[in-house]
Write an enzyme that holds these catalytic residues in place. Structure first.
Site, PDB file in Angstrom:
ATOM      1  N   SER A 224       0.876  -1.478  -0.226  1.00  0.00           N
ATOM      2  CA  SER A 224      -0.181  -0.617  -0.506  1.00  0.00           C
ATOM      3  C   SER A 224       1.163   1.398  -0.179  1.00  0.00           C
ATOM      4  O   SER A 224       1.281   1.366  -0.889  1.00  0.00           O
ATOM      5  CB  SER A 224      -1.004   0.029   1.371  1.00  0.00           C
ATOM      6  OG  SER A 224      -2.333   0.825   1.024  1.00  0.00           O
ATOM      7  N   ASP A 448      -8.975  -5.132  -6.363  1.00  0.00           N
ATOM      8  CA  ASP A 448      -8.294  -3.577  -4.921  1.00  0.00           C
ATOM      9  C   ASP A 448      -8.852  -2.393  -5.099  1.00  0.00           C
ATOM     10  O   ASP A 448      -9.164  -1.386  -5.720  1.00  0.00           O
ATOM     11  CB  ASP A 448      -6.686  -3.661  -5.393  1.00  0.00           C
ATOM     12  CG  ASP A 448      -6.230  -2.886  -3.673  1.00  0.00           C
ATOM     13  OD1 ASP A 448      -6.801  -2.353  -3.292  1.00  0.00           O
ATOM     14  OD2 ASP A 448      -5.398  -3.564  -3.522  1.00  0.00           O
ATOM     15  N   HIS A 476      -6.761  -6.012  -0.659  1.00  0.00           N
ATOM     16  CA  HIS A 476      -6.593  -4.973  -0.594  1.00  0.00           C
ATOM     17  C   HIS A 476      -4.987  -5.680  -0.707  1.00  0.00           C
ATOM     18  O   HIS A 476      -4.932  -6.764   0.332  1.00  0.00           O
ATOM     19  CB  HIS A 476      -6.208  -3.948   0.508  1.00  0.00           C
ATOM     20  CG  HIS A 476      -5.725  -3.094   0.150  1.00  0.00           C
ATOM     21  ND1 HIS A 476      -4.970  -2.614  -0.821  1.00  0.00           N
ATOM     22  CD2 HIS A 476      -5.177  -1.689   1.489  1.00  0.00           C
ATOM     23  CE1 HIS A 476      -3.941  -1.451  -0.982  1.00  0.00           C
ATOM     24  NE2 HIS A 476      -4.580  -1.363   0.503  1.00  0.00           N
TER      25      HIS A 476
END
Length: 506
Positions: A224, A448, A476
């Protein structure tokens, strides 16, 4: 609730929610062993930092912990120091080197991520070949941290109901005032560090950690926001890039509005995927078509926005808090079942389960305290990494773009960003190329919700040596989530330096 893309900060799935446990006593048992720094050619001002010897203390079961010292201001190394907390799990087999891991955020604790969920952070093959090192970036967790409000103040900041009609000038003014007060508290509680928690400074810390851990090149796994940190490192130190995996990529070129619009559109896409699955079951709180159910969710948001629900602890669930509660389970399909309970409870006027989910996302404990400073660090880093959105004209223009991209969620997420922040941002959003770096693996998931797949495509194309690995699925990030194709691509690259000859499209 401040709309700046907090809800995309989580790097790990709901199903692997971290247990934030203490680990370290810096005094007591003899050191596990020391780390020998590399022989680096650096300026005289930086030499004391690059030549420091880390003393590791036992902590947890089979882990060692330590503290590294970094310059407070990398542009003026003599101006002071800051502390960086690290935890390490030593390789169980034939060691390649250190693998530094960042779970995302900004504000996520890599220390807790590795210490508490090692098997989720990295697979067994990587544990055999690497010393797995979790670290808290500057401003985060056990490192010298950003400090703003006490628990009561954080409750009001994260859960409070602003004055005025949503998205009116009065409402935006109240939101801006709340953010300004928060920023002032951060400046008072944090001091000079508040101006130095940007991602470029954190990337320079990464190079320091690489050196004092004894590695000639950086091996790194970033999830991320951790992809932005890793890409920034690669752009600053392309010759020091070893094997970098960037999973769930951010687009370095995207500004605040572009990020928000894409993310909320992604969450709406995942919400539709949840509904498609839900409507096939017998206990779904909705009936009819996906479009009809999305409309009901929109009506539910409008209802709690007009008349917030009161929880048994006295806090209210307005639309902002309900959005947080909805978004949290969307990070992983394994957690979609929580949405059934959420929507059912809110439809019956019960606020408590929504608060439970929002609390889990915000790191709020059952006793009203906060487990860490992740929310505070999140704002502090982003308010340096992105330019503020702080005029009514700019706010309204941004709102129009976000609502157009996400018509159900968007109306309840817009507003000022970093208004009145006490440290001016000098950020420039631009592509990162890392010219001359060895191959860098970029992993993207088609469904995602937090870091849309297109961002992985964009980052892999921006990086001169970027190599894309696509996972066709929901949730995710993709590595270490039971997909052997992704795991093989990541682990073969990190262990053997082998990148796929073409996108395997897992």
């Amino acid at each position: 609730m401040n709309p700046i893309f907090k809800r995309a900060a989580a790097a790990v799935a709901v199903a692997a929610t971290l247990v934030l446990a203490g680990c370290t006593s810096w005094f007591g048992p003899p050191p596990v062993h020391t780390s020998s720094p590399t022989d680096e050619s650096v300026s005289a001002e930086l030499e004391p930092f690059y030549t420091q010897v880390l003393e590791w203390e036992p902590c947890g079961d089979g882990f060692g912990c330590t503290t590294a010292i970094a310059p407070l201001d990398w542009d003026d190394p003599a101006a002071g120091e800051t502390e960086l907390a690290l935890v390490r799990h030593v390789a169980t087999g034939d060691r390649i080197g250190s693998l530094l891991v960042n779970p995302g955020g900004p504000g996520g604790s890599g220390y807790d991520f590795v210490l508490d969920t090692l098997d989720y952070a990295v697979g067994e093959r990587l544990q055999q070949r690497f010393d797995v090192v979790g670290f808290d970036p500057r401003g985060v967790g056990r490192s010298a941290g950003v400090t703003c409000y006490d628990a009561e103040g954080m409750d009001e900041f994260l859960y409070g109901i602003p004055e005025g009609e949503r998205n009116s000038d009065e409402w935006f003014d109240d939101m801006a005032a709340r953010q300004t007060a928060f920023g002032d508290a951060c400046e008072q509680g944090t001091g000079a560090l508040l101006a130095q928690v940007d991602t470029v400074s954190a990337a320079r810390d990464l190079d320091l950690l690489r050196a004092v851990l004894g590695d000639e090149q950086l091996h790194y796994l970033g999830y991320s926001y951790g992809t932005f940190l890793g890409a920034t490192y690669a752009d600053l130190y392309p010759e020091k890039v070893g094997r970098l995996v960037l999973d769930g990529a951010l687009d370095p070129e995207a500004d605040y509005t572009e990020v928000s619009a894409a993310q909320y559109a992604g969450f709406e896409q995942s919400l539709r995927a949840y509904l498609e699955n839900c409507l096939t079951g017998s206990e779904c709180p909705f009936t009819g078509s996906v479009d009809a159910a999305m409309g009901e969710i929109g009506d539910l948001l409008a209802s709690v926005d007009a008349s917030p629900l009161r929880g048994t602890d006295g806090r209210f669930v307005g639309a902002g808090t309900l959005i947080t509660a909805i978004i949290y389970p969307l990070y992983s399909p394994d957690a979609w079942g929580y949405l059934d309970d959420l929507f059912t409870s809110v439809q019956f006027g019960d606020a408590d389960f929504a608060l439970t989910l929002a609390d889990a996302y915000n790191g709020r404990n059952a006793d009203g305290t906060y487990a860490d400073n992740s929310s505070e660090a999140f704002y502090a880093v982003n308010c340096l990494d992105y330019l503020p959105l702080d005029t009514l004209e700019a706010i309204h223009a941004s709102a129009d773009e976000i609502i157009a991209a996400a018509p159900i969620i968007g109306p309840y997420t817009v507003g000022p960003a970093c208004a009145g922040w006490p440290v001016a941002s000098e950020a420039v959003r631009e592509p990162l190329h890392a010219e001359g770096a060895d191959p860098i693996l970029v992993v993207g998931t088609t469904g995602d919700p937090a870091t849309p797949y297109q961002w992985a495509v964009n980052l892999s194309e921006q990086l001169d040596s970027g190599v894309l690995v696509t996972y066709d699925g929901e949730g995710h990030t993709a590595y270490n989530k039971s997909n052997r194709c992704v795991a093989d691509a990541v682990e073969n690259y990190l262990i053997d330096g082998v990148v796929p000859s073409a996108d395997p499209k897992c």
